[in-house]
Design an enzyme around this catalytic site. Sequence first.
Site, PDB file in Angstrom:
ATOM      1  N   ASP A  33       0.849  -1.187   0.000  1.00 62.88           N
ATOM      2  CA  ASP A  33       0.000   0.000   0.000  1.00 62.88           C
ATOM      3  C   ASP A  33       0.891   1.246   0.000  1.00 62.88           C
ATOM      4  OD1 ASP A  33      -2.402   1.352   0.026  1.00 62.88           O
ATOM      5  OD2 ASP A  33      -2.726   1.156   2.176  1.00 62.88           O
TER       6      ASP A  33
ATOM      7  N   GLU B 209       2.407   4.598  -4.415  1.00 59.23           N
ATOM      8  CA  GLU B 209       2.357   5.394  -5.660  1.00 59.23           C
ATOM      9  C   GLU B 209       3.725   6.018  -6.015  1.00 59.23           C
ATOM     10  OE1 GLU B 209      -1.320   4.348  -4.218  1.00 59.23           O
ATOM     11  OE2 GLU B 209       0.060   5.659  -3.138  1.00 59.23           O
TER      12      GLU B 209
ATOM     13  N   ASP C  75      -9.142   3.378  -2.242  1.00 54.54           N
ATOM     14  CA  ASP C  75      -9.977   3.868  -1.138  1.00 54.54           C
ATOM     15  C   ASP C  75     -11.314   4.373  -1.658  1.00 54.54           C
ATOM     16  OD1 ASP C  75      -7.871   3.221   0.458  1.00 54.54           O
ATOM     17  OD2 ASP C  75      -7.149   5.272   0.721  1.00 54.54           O
TER      18      ASP C  75
END
Length: 825
Positions: free
Chosen positions: A414, A417, A492
């Site tokens: 997670d 990015e 999300d």
Amino acid sequence: MRRLVLCSLLLLMALRLEAGWQSIGNADSYVVRGGNTVILKATGATVEVSLLSDHVARVRCIPPSPSGKLPPDVSHAVIPARWPAPATEFADAPGALTLTTPALRVTITKKPVRITITDSTGRVLTQDHPDKGMAWTAGATASVRVWQSMPPDAHYYGLGEKSGTLDKRNSAVTMWNSDIPAYGSTTDPLYQSIPFFMAVDGGKAHGVFFDNTYWSSFDMGKESRDQYAFGAEGGELNYYVIAGPAPRTVIERFTALVGRMPLPPRWALGYQQCRWSYAPDTRVREIARGFRSRSMPCDVIYLDIDYMEGYRVFTWSAKNFPAPQQLLRDLTADGFHVAVILDPGIKADSTYAAFTTGLAGKHFLTYPDGRVFYGDVWPGRCAFPDFSSEGGRRWWGDQMEDLVRSGVRGFWNDMNEPSVFNVPTKTVDLNVIHNDGGLRTPHSRNHNVYGMQMTRASYEGALRHNPAERPFVLTRASYAGGQRYSAGWTGDNVSSWEHLSLALTMCLNWGLSGQPFCGSDIGGFIGYPSGELFARWMQLGVFTPLMRAHSVINEKNKEPWEYGEAFTAINRASLQLRYRLLPYMYNVMAEASATGLPAMRPLLLEYPSDGRFLQESSSFLFGRDILVAPVLTADARSREVRFPHGTWYDLWTGVPVTGGRDTTVAAPLERIPLYVREGAILPSQQVMQHTGEQPIDPLTLTVYPLRANGTSTQSYYEDDGISFDFQKGVLLRRTHAQQRIGPRLIIDIGAAEGSYLPPTRTLAIRIVDADKPPTAVHINGTVVGQLAAVPVPGVAGWAYDASAREITVRCTDARTAQRIEIDHD
């Protein structure tokens, strides 16, 4: 504010791309290399056109460089391979050069340089726009772009994780991995970048893959209705054109180029339960008991960031998890696999081994002057691993060893990015240096592949420390080809009906972009769903390869039993349906691993010539045979289903439905509308509480009979579901067939191939839509009788259920071929 800052950054980038374009001019010279490649010089740029195979062409345009040197030809996506040079015919005709294979023809006009690629029939696949073509901007980091003509009736699909409509015509999208919680239907970009699209025009398809990892964008006719364009703010124009003409073929060839999903462990197809956060360990045990005590199947429980000590990755909280090894042993004994979150940020702490060893080994990102880059994430001030370095990836895998040895089997990547708090760009500074395989390039080039390289490190680390088992890695960020290392989820999302629809469209986009293993946070990550919304999301989740529920911190409990007894029963039925269908789903995923075809298939993929499906994204096929029509709106108890031509059987009732038209069907709250293709033979199993609870027995093959004379075949695949022994031939593969000859239905069970031997079991062959009992049933030429009300194990025979209108034939599941003949007068 966070979204506004990012949008402002992207707007500035877009404005830069609009100014100062230098369009490519006339060809000055050219050389032919290897018979299948032409290299031209034009306006100071270098253009290289190659035919990599009969069906794949590559175009590179490298802007003028002050050094005059060509950049290294490297890719994070394309699998290194020696392409066997196709038989290519080269010609230098007046005004144009041509390269021709049996399937493709590339025409390069010289004045100015414009490239047109056609298939063997002369159908245009791509054609540079006559006014613009390829272009670049001047500067130390040149932007690149190409404008191409757009046919009036073409439709465009793919482009990875995008939340808009399935058809991308008349839209514009950006590739820049971004942490955007609570996104909407028009939010762009999102977490993953897959710069590949498939064009469908008149039922025929081709693909275009723009392999550039910088900030890039695609305008699919939004600016001008007769052209589309794509380009990037750095690097070179480097794209592949992939011929079809079937959409399935395009996906197969694209994934052959960038790699396919490895066959996942069977348990990863079971239900997965997650929350930010299940802590302390007593709460984890409570969740596990909740599933088992309610007979609600589940295979995976996740631990979010609160399992760590102060959010330090690879550690255990002494307060919340004082005895993690014992916890994992107990959960494993009860059939659960534990997955833990791994964030890339390494807390800057001189007492923390991951930080000190990473620093000593020079495994962190640095500025050009050698200073380590630090950014704030959950633990506070953090360094970030350089996953583009082989040494960095191995170091990361080393840190995973204790988790693997403790029994952790899933790794959830997670914040990769990568996301950075408290800075306007929300990510690593663009001038920070990555090793990039020794090239030492800036973050602007590596940003979109950071997450993919992290999943590579996690996959390789898990495999190195547990080589007997297939790893499972789940990621939020990735790039084209990332399916080689991980599954993906839609980030999300929000507890809303809109996001239920978005989950479906986004997964369909992903599948058309080479990533078959995907899903969403069931029920929505942010917010609290109604019981109805959660139940409908669970029903869709049955048919997403990743079936995982998740919730934000400080929200009410969202486990499947938290919405009252009526919804608990509905959700239990959804879970039981998932586990009954696991043999079919595992077969679909095995096909995805072998061919690259998605598990969730837009109807246009299988029926590209039917114009009704060009915009259809509210229903889909799971594999080839199951038509899934989820309910996507509140209070709906019916919905319209757009059926392909042919006959489709209601999975719940066995009643046939005539296809080729739109039909309103019942959709009661407790049931998702499902239909099965005529001629299908669907494998299923008994309900289990987890995938390893017991062997399949019986293996049920449900036959959806041909209604007219003919033959239909179906492959079946099975292995141990966990190891790599299938790569050595330890597998079971066979071909089943059904043949209709008037009133007689013949079912052939093919001989087993491969050396995998499942435990002795019964084979139950279930034939739907039988309006009367058979007059005779033969197994391998021998007449068998009607079974007792309670079948005796090992006794072959048949039974008829008048209320269900079903015939069931039972026999031993032998490795030899078997023929079942069912006669009616």
